[in-house]
Design a protein around this motif. Sequence first.
Motif: not given
Length: 290
Positions: A272-281
């Motif tokens: 989640f932490w890795i995906v969030q770092g790409w998905l939110v931007p």
Amino acid sequence: MMRRQAGLCLSLVALSLVSQGEAFSVGVAAPRALSHTSIALRSPIRPMYAPARRAPAALRMQADSEKGSPLDSIAKPALWAGFAAYMFIVFASDAPCGPGATGDLCGISLPTMMEAINLSINFWFVTPLVFPTMAPELHPALEGLFNIVIAWGALFSGFLSDSRKPAMLPFCIGTAFLTNVFLLPYLALRTPWPSTPVPREDITASDDVLKVAEGKLLPLSMTAVLGLSLLWAAVGRGGDYGGVAERATALWEMITHTDRLAHSFGVDCLTFWIVQGWLVPDDMRRRDGT
């Protein structure tokens, strides 16, 4: 050392979950400032969308999807590779107990299934707090981690206004039960983001769904679940499980050595932490069209 590592992991989880909640509630998700982006529901639904354009959004999205971008050519194979690695680590590898381990909770076994069922019964602490005599007794730190993972997964419903294919709602429902088993394939399958913001009339999700997904109640309530989970992990079920340090040590031991479910929750948090770092931007670019 294990206490320090466990504390650091919980701190990273808390910071990431809160930051994602803030991204949906106040519109801050990337380091750069986006002065003309509306990402929060500061008034009902309308600020989420750009004014209607002359060209249909579907045609723009089709053109963008056909053209793609250099990042898309890298992201999709990386997501499928990540999904394969996730499935292997969580379901097929010797982790967390190591080769030849015989612990009851190391493999996909009946005790592991029962632990999963008991965690579900205690979902968001309703049963332990309202019907304590009916609640299965599990380690409170494990219960806290489980509920943090569920709350974190629920926050991804903030992306439901994304009109790209495939529709996110079925994957979002699946994410609530099996987390990244559904989230990673969705991200790998969806079409590239359009170069212009999507008009309101081209959003396929219903208004009721969008009111929940884009409103402030979702991040605020999930942040409350985070706080309750941390509190339960620290003091839940009284002193039988020791103090905060002992509970953190026990949780770290479960994640790294003795419990497949705890290990999978740790992998979920990291993913989640890795995906969030790409998905939110990425979502910020979709909304802003830049």
